[in-house]
Design a protein around this motif. Sequence first.
Motif, short mmCIF file in Angstrom:
data_model
loop_
_atom_site.label_atom_id
_atom_site.label_comp_id
_atom_site.label_asym_id
_atom_site.label_seq_id
_atom_site.Cartn_x
_atom_site.Cartn_y
_atom_site.Cartn_z
N LEU A 106 0.84 -1.20 0.00
CA LEU A 106 0.00 0.00 0.00
C LEU A 106 0.87 1.25 0.00
O LEU A 106 0.61 2.20 -0.74
CB LEU A 106 -0.94 -0.02 1.20
CG LEU A 106 -1.99 1.09 1.27
CD1 LEU A 106 -3.24 0.59 1.99
CD2 LEU A 106 -1.46 2.34 1.97
N TYR A 107 1.91 1.27 0.85
CA TYR A 107 2.81 2.43 0.88
C TYR A 107 3.53 2.59 -0.46
O TYR A 107 3.73 3.71 -0.94
CB TYR A 107 3.82 2.27 2.01
CG TYR A 107 3.22 2.40 3.40
CD1 TYR A 107 2.09 3.20 3.62
CD2 TYR A 107 3.77 1.74 4.50
CE1 TYR A 107 1.54 3.31 4.88
CE2 TYR A 107 3.22 1.85 5.77
CZ TYR A 107 2.10 2.64 5.95
OH TYR A 107 1.55 2.76 7.21
N GLN A 108 3.94 1.46 -1.05
CA GLN A 108 4.60 1.52 -2.36
C GLN A 108 3.64 2.09 -3.41
O GLN A 108 4.00 2.98 -4.20
CB GLN A 108 5.04 0.11 -2.76
CG GLN A 108 5.58 0.00 -4.17
CD GLN A 108 6.98 0.55 -4.30
OE1 GLN A 108 7.95 -0.06 -3.87
NE2 GLN A 108 7.11 1.71 -4.92
N THR B 282 1.06 3.98 -3.13
CA THR B 282 0.65 5.37 -2.93
C THR B 282 1.83 6.33 -2.82
O THR B 282 1.66 7.50 -2.49
CB THR B 282 -0.24 5.48 -1.68
OG1 THR B 282 0.42 4.89 -0.55
CG2 THR B 282 -1.56 4.77 -1.89
N GLY B 283 3.04 5.83 -3.08
CA GLY B 283 4.21 6.70 -3.12
C GLY B 283 4.70 7.18 -1.77
O GLY B 283 5.39 8.21 -1.71
N ARG B 284 4.42 6.46 -0.69
CA ARG B 284 4.81 6.89 0.66
C ARG B 284 6.11 6.19 1.06
O ARG B 284 6.12 5.26 1.87
CB ARG B 284 3.67 6.60 1.63
CG ARG B 284 2.41 7.41 1.33
CD ARG B 284 1.19 6.89 2.08
NE ARG B 284 1.38 6.90 3.52
CZ ARG B 284 0.44 6.48 4.39
NH1 ARG B 284 -0.74 6.04 3.93
NH2 ARG B 284 0.68 6.51 5.68
N GLN B 285 7.22 6.66 0.55
CA GLN B 285 8.48 5.96 0.75
C GLN B 285 8.95 6.04 2.20
O GLN B 285 9.51 5.07 2.73
CB GLN B 285 9.56 6.50 -0.18
CG GLN B 285 10.86 5.72 -0.09
CD GLN B 285 11.86 6.12 -1.15
OE1 GLN B 285 11.61 7.01 -1.94
NE2 GLN B 285 13.01 5.44 -1.17
N ASP B 286 8.76 7.18 2.86
CA ASP B 286 9.20 7.29 4.26
C ASP B 286 8.48 6.27 5.14
O ASP B 286 9.11 5.60 5.97
CB ASP B 286 8.95 8.70 4.79
CG ASP B 286 9.87 9.73 4.15
OD1 ASP B 286 10.90 9.31 3.58
OD2 ASP B 286 9.54 10.93 4.21
N ASP B 287 7.16 6.15 4.97
CA ASP B 287 6.41 5.15 5.74
C ASP B 287 6.85 3.74 5.37
O ASP B 287 6.92 2.85 6.23
CB ASP B 287 4.91 5.31 5.49
CG ASP B 287 4.35 6.60 6.05
OD1 ASP B 287 4.84 7.03 7.12
OD2 ASP B 287 3.45 7.19 5.44
N GLU C 189 11.85 1.94 -7.40
CA GLU C 189 11.96 3.32 -7.87
C GLU C 189 11.12 3.58 -9.11
O GLU C 189 10.65 4.68 -9.32
CB GLU C 189 13.42 3.65 -8.18
CG GLU C 189 14.31 3.70 -6.97
CD GLU C 189 13.94 4.83 -6.02
OE1 GLU C 189 13.22 5.76 -6.44
OE2 GLU C 189 14.36 4.79 -4.86
N THR C 190 10.93 2.57 -9.93
CA THR C 190 10.19 2.77 -11.18
C THR C 190 8.69 2.51 -11.01
O THR C 190 7.94 2.61 -11.96
CB THR C 190 10.71 1.83 -12.27
OG1 THR C 190 10.59 0.46 -11.83
CG2 THR C 190 12.17 2.12 -12.57
N GLU C 191 8.28 2.17 -9.81
CA GLU C 191 6.87 1.86 -9.57
C GLU C 191 6.01 3.09 -9.82
O GLU C 191 6.35 4.20 -9.43
CB GLU C 191 6.68 1.39 -8.13
CG GLU C 191 5.27 0.95 -7.80
CD GLU C 191 4.97 -0.43 -8.32
OE1 GLU C 191 3.81 -0.84 -8.27
OE2 GLU C 191 5.91 -1.10 -8.78
N THR C 192 4.88 2.90 -10.47
CA THR C 192 3.92 3.97 -10.67
C THR C 192 2.99 4.04 -9.48
O THR C 192 2.29 3.08 -9.19
CB THR C 192 3.09 3.73 -11.96
OG1 THR C 192 3.99 3.63 -13.06
CG2 THR C 192 2.12 4.87 -12.19
#
Length: 424
Positions: free
Chosen positions: A151-153, A155-160, A181-184
Amino acid sequence: MALFGLFGKKGNPPAPPDPSDARTQNRGSGSVQRRARGERSFDTEKKIDAIESEMSSEFVPSRTLTGANTIAPGETGAGEAELAPSTDVLLGVEGKAVPAELGLTEAAPALQEAAILFADEQYELAEQMLRIAIDADPENDREAWLMLLDLYQATGRQDDFDRLSIDYATRFETSPPSWRETETAAPPARSATPSVALSGMLDSSIIKSLERLQKLAEQNTSLRLDFARITGVAPVGCGLLLRSLKRLHEHELALSGTEELAARIRAILEVGRRDETEAPWLLLMELLRLQNRQQEFEDTSIDYCITFEVSPPPFVPPKTAATRLATEAQPAGDAFLLPPVIEGRNEILLADITRHAALHDPLVLDCSRLVRIDFTAAGQLLMSLSPLARAGAAIEFTGVSRLVLALFAMIGITEIARISPRKS
């Protein structure tokens, strides 16, 4: 254009013919044939008018909109198929021939709920459900951890993602999944472009599809039309489709299967032969116009002019040239690469998968880019793949995220296909 002048102004009327002249008799016979053709054309146009009148009289909006492509609370889409029928019904007693290779057993209720919430773009609620599952059984429920990392991946929430990865590595004494890194990232809430796929014979039987197209056109400014599964054309069907397309001049259209449809139309045309109606010629020119293919339009219009001795419709560039949307899924070698997001009743995507399946066994669906698929689309995918599984085809999904996998397991796709989870 000099050619069109041939059929324009007439000279002085000819002298009355000699009734005994054989040529006069031939002209009289030709007049009878022209009148007969005119009567057949009139009958065809009347039939098209009658079918359209029936469509109009039966058309009653089936839903109240609260927003684009949404249904008011308490309502359901009229005539929509059940999305998650039992796989026993779909496949029969002996249908579950393709085993599923899963990294999890049947998902716990909390994980199923989280998968549904994520599919419905309710990301915060999905996160809460997964947190509850982790807190309830922090030592053993590794699947909830992996779903939350997904889910974090997504939605782009790398810190979480990084913080949870550290806790995961400490808890299970193993390396966590890596950030891609290339994940949309999952896009914000949006409405899928609705689509209509015509199949079978293009005749009066397309009335139901055109009714649905009419409803969608009233609710949306962008539409997808798929003609690839049309097997033949008839003048009445050409006339009905032509009238529907004429009403979509202000819409943004994505067309699929236009080459196949154009070829079927050309197969029934002959330069110089006047058939019962001009509709197939006019439909062919409209398809070319919508795609902004002016030279082909002009070439066809000359043949039309020669055949019917009338000036053709002018070429008017479309407001937006109809094209296939760039976000469509596409085959990737022997595997079929699914798009990042799949929503709603996506007939065009399903048609593409079916055509790919006809050429490849096993059917491999690459989910490495797939971030989210909603519940409706997953149900439609199940119903589309079930006949293939029932016929003995092998179906594989590769690179599936844990959130998507949980949804697949819940609705029954794991019972008809082999699933390979996305590698860390």
